[in-house]
Design a protein around this motif. Structure first.
Motif, PDB file in Angstrom:
ATOM      1  N   TYR A 202      27.678 -24.770   3.638  1.00 25.27           N
ATOM      2  CA  TYR A 202      28.194 -24.089   2.453  1.00 25.27           C
ATOM      3  C   TYR A 202      29.725 -24.000   2.474  1.00 25.27           C
ATOM      4  CZ  TYR A 202      23.265 -22.909   1.893  1.00 25.27           C
ATOM      5  OH  TYR A 202      21.888 -22.982   1.756  1.00 25.27           O
TER       6      TYR A 202
ATOM      7  N   LEU B 234      28.955 -28.852  -5.355  1.00 23.79           N
ATOM      8  CA  LEU B 234      29.606 -27.849  -6.198  1.00 23.79           C
ATOM      9  C   LEU B 234      29.624 -28.275  -7.658  1.00 23.79           C
ATOM     10  CD1 LEU B 234      32.638 -29.089  -6.965  1.00 23.79           C
ATOM     11  CD2 LEU B 234      33.170 -28.336  -4.667  1.00 23.79           C
TER      12      LEU B 234
ATOM     13  N   SER C 262      31.321 -21.932   0.026  1.00 23.81           N
ATOM     14  CA  SER C 262      30.712 -22.453  -1.197  1.00 23.81           C
ATOM     15  C   SER C 262      29.199 -22.295  -1.172  1.00 23.81           C
ATOM     16  CB  SER C 262      31.082 -23.936  -1.355  1.00 23.81           C
ATOM     17  OG  SER C 262      30.566 -24.485  -2.538  1.00 23.81           O
TER      18      SER C 262
ATOM     19  N   GLY D  91      29.201 -22.991  -5.993  1.00 26.38           N
ATOM     20  CA  GLY D  91      28.372 -23.728  -5.051  1.00 26.38           C
ATOM     21  C   GLY D  91      26.973 -23.981  -5.583  1.00 26.38           C
TER      22      GLY D  91
ATOM     23  N   ASN E 204      24.691 -29.318   0.268  1.00 27.36           N
ATOM     24  CA  ASN E 204      25.536 -28.128   0.452  1.00 27.36           C
ATOM     25  C   ASN E 204      25.112 -27.369   1.713  1.00 27.36           C
ATOM     26  OD1 ASN E 204      27.613 -26.354  -0.153  1.00 27.36           O
ATOM     27  ND2 ASN E 204      26.429 -25.178  -1.634  1.00 27.36           N
TER      28      ASN E 204
END
Length: 408
Positions: free
Chosen positions: A311, A384, A279, A300, A306
């Protein structure tokens, strides 16, 4: 931040005690940079499902798991649900008839692909020409078959637009399973072709140094199995588009059982995701819910959280009930089950209420065995963005009590 730090493990969502214990064990085994749990986490073999382990110079065949390259593909078609609504039952019958679910192949279609000329097949020659030939033949025979377990072909409506989408979920089948078993044998000091004793739920991860000969061989074999999984999902998608007489104008395709070489905090690392979707900022993913829940297309975000997640995000809603709890214990001699908590009647009532035309599937895949997808998405809200919400209108899976040794 929305995650908790539990003894060094970054945990999104409600912590599952068994999965957290596994993630802690993973964090203590090998050259680990970080261990993480996505919000859909639950216990797996050696590494939790929904678990991410980041290594410095190592790769884990047990972390990637048996279904190398398992993942999802979704396409938006040029049709609207109103175009297929009246004939939906016949369409689902045709999908069940045309696509091979379970162990065998219901058609004689020979699916050829350029990946069978890939030089990485040479990896298997090191274990003997016969083993190479057997694995390649198995891969040819199973390319484009879906298998069983939680693997599916679905039709979706995007309520906001009325557009018809197709989604599928499966991986590298018997070829990936035998590849994983062989390299787990090597990592445990056995020969590739030995009969493995089986992976224990609570055993430490099996690791290979990436710069070693066997580590490089596994990395090449894993990538080949990943390409094989992509080819299978592409083939099935083409078949369903043909059944519909439709074309695709947008697609999302991703693995969630795989290891990636990535750069984080200025350093190249190996990110092993087991039931977790990549992501990165701007990266698209398809995340499936249950047959009685939404699925989504996500992107993402470029956020600190994140980055802290390396990620990564969820790959589905996450199980809250095991297959045996839901369906009962199976006696394969008598083909009878006993002790299940979910009845077929309960499942069919729930599916009908949600408006789904169902083909195949057992109670171990009913909506009752999964969390609600929105709950786990909410836990990752800062990492996200949901772009498209999809509601299933047709679900096709392997038949009830279909035995498949490669299903998960």
């Amino acid at each position: 931040m929305a995650y908790q730090n539990i003894d060094g493990v970054r945990v999104w969502g409600k912590p599952d005690e068994g999965a957290v214990a596994q993630a802690k064990m993973c964090a203590k085994t090998g050259n680990v940079v970080q261990s993480l749990l996505m919000a859909d986490h639950h216990k797996g073999y050696s590494q939790p499902i929904g678990g991410v382990v980041v290594y410095d110079g190592q790769i884990s065949p047990s972390g990637v798991g048996y279904d190398i390259g398992c993942g999802n593909k979704a396409v938006r078609t040029n049709l609207y649900v109103r175009d297929v609504r009246q004939g939906l039952g016949k369409i689902m019958d045709e999908i069940a008839k045309k696509i091979s679910f379970g162990v065998g192949r219901i058609n004689n279609d020979r699916v050829d692909h350029e990946l069978f000329d890939d030089p990485d097949w040479d990896v298997y020659r090191a274990f003997g020409q016969q083993e190479h030939d057997k694995l390649k033949a198995l891969a040819r025979n199973q390319l484009g078959t879906v298998g069983s377990g939680n693997h599916y072909v679905d039709l979706f409506e995007e309520p906001e637009t009325g557009r018809l989408w197709i989604g599928n979920h499966f991986g590298s089948r018997g070829f990936g399973h035998k590849t994983a078993s062989g390299f787990m044998n090597l990592a445990a000091g056995r020969r590739f072709t030995d009969k493995a004793p089986g992976e224990s739920m609570d055993q430490p991860p099996l690791l290979l140094d990436l710069n070693s000969e066997v580590g490089d061989m596994y990395y090449r074999a894993m990538k080949l199995a990943g390409r094989y999984a992509y080819a299978g999902r592409d083939y099935v998608m083409r078949e369903v588009l043909s059944i519909l007489g439709a074309e695709a104008d947008f697609e999302v395709h991703n693995h969630h059982n795989y290891a990636w070489k990535e750069t984080h905090n200025g350093k190249e690392v190996v990110v092993v995701r087991k039931g977790a979707t990549p992501s990165a900022p701007g990266q698209l993913g398809f995340i499936g819910g249950s047959m009685g829940d939404i699925s989504v297309i996500v992107r993402g975000k470029d956020t600190e959280e994140n980055m802290d997640a390396y990620y990564s995000t969820v790959h589905g809603a996450g199980r809250i009930m095991s297959r045996t709890q839901a369906a009962g214990k199976m006696n394969w001699k008598t083909r009878a089950r006993s002790g299940g908590q979910i009845t077929p009647k309960q499942m069919m009532e729930a599916v009908r209420e949600f408006g789904v035309e169902l083909r195949g599937a057992g109670t171990d895949e009913s909506p009752f065995v999964y969390r609600k997808l929105q709950e786990v998405l909410d836990a990752h809200g800062d990492t996200l963005e949901v772009l498209n919400v999809l509601k299933p209108i047709g679900v096709c899976m392997a038949g009830v009590d279909e035995f498949d040794p490669y299903k998960d």
